[in-house]
Design an enzyme around this catalytic site. Sequence first.
Site: not given
Length: 355
Positions: A122, A280, A311
């Site tokens: 990520c 993020h 996500n």
Amino acid sequence: MSKIKARKGAPYARILGVGGYRPVRVVPNDVILEKIDSSDEWIRSRSGIETRHWASDEETVAAMSIEASGKAIADAGITASQIGAVVVSTVSHFSQTPAIATEIADKLGTNKAAAFDISAGCAGFGYGLTLAKGMVVEGSAEYVLVIGVERLSDLTDLEDRATAFLFGDGAGAVVVGPSEEPHIGPTVWGSEGDKAGTIKQTVPWDRYLPHSRLRSSGGTPTGDVSPLPLDSEGNVKFPAITQEGQAVFRWAVFEMAKVAQQALDAAGITSDDLDVFIPHQANERIIDSMVKTLKLPEHVTVARDVRTTGNTSAASIPLAMERLLATGEAKSGDTALVIGFGAGLVYAATVVTLP
């Protein structure tokens, strides 16, 4: 000893254009609830996620990347033939070699641009952005295409109540090019490998693949002999992403807020100077807690793309950036703090001027 000639590029670098691609299929929480004992209310309260996008067979890592990249290149006002390097961050391209970046570079019509993949979870977009900035300033490429792309639906265990609702698919891309003034600040990045087990793949490929040489010979590089996870029908589950939710939450909220502050300090600004915060898009509770810990002023626009996109790992920051600009919540020239963090554990934060 011979003297090696140095090459010099632009004085500084900046993001010149951004583009995003979200798969056509929108998946509400109701679909996730078909296989786990939970509720829409619980999912929203724990993550903020309402929907996510899942890719079709045709929406491959390459196809999504090409769509996002085309938009970023157009937004930058250049042509694909001017791209000197392509950096792709992904954990969901399953072919070990060649790098998917080479296919993307070719299909976009670059002139034999350097192309390679990176794997930084990520935080991958931040890593790619840092590499791109270095290439532009060093002179190895005038324009660099940075892509974050994931098909995390391929790595989601829909029977895992802790993670089934988290992940989505998509691609985000930016073009980094020359600038006479600094528009990408110093990167604060690093890793904490002692926490590698908090976010990981459930089963290494060498244990899952039935015909791998290592498995047929009865061993693995790590000597791992733990039981393989089985689905409800007794079949070995396809490898998926798993995480220790509470440990990750605490780390992200407390440690990553410190990293974000370090990025502000390195750029020589304070939170009062910020226009936009793009963390993020892991979980809205994490985002809210970071905003509180950083004491961001009310005027700062906070990206919350996680609500409708989920996500998307390496794709989450450029996708969120693209959406903020497209909706008018942010504008060209705004000062933004971006921070990515995830499996590794790894992280990368910097301050940028939005394109």
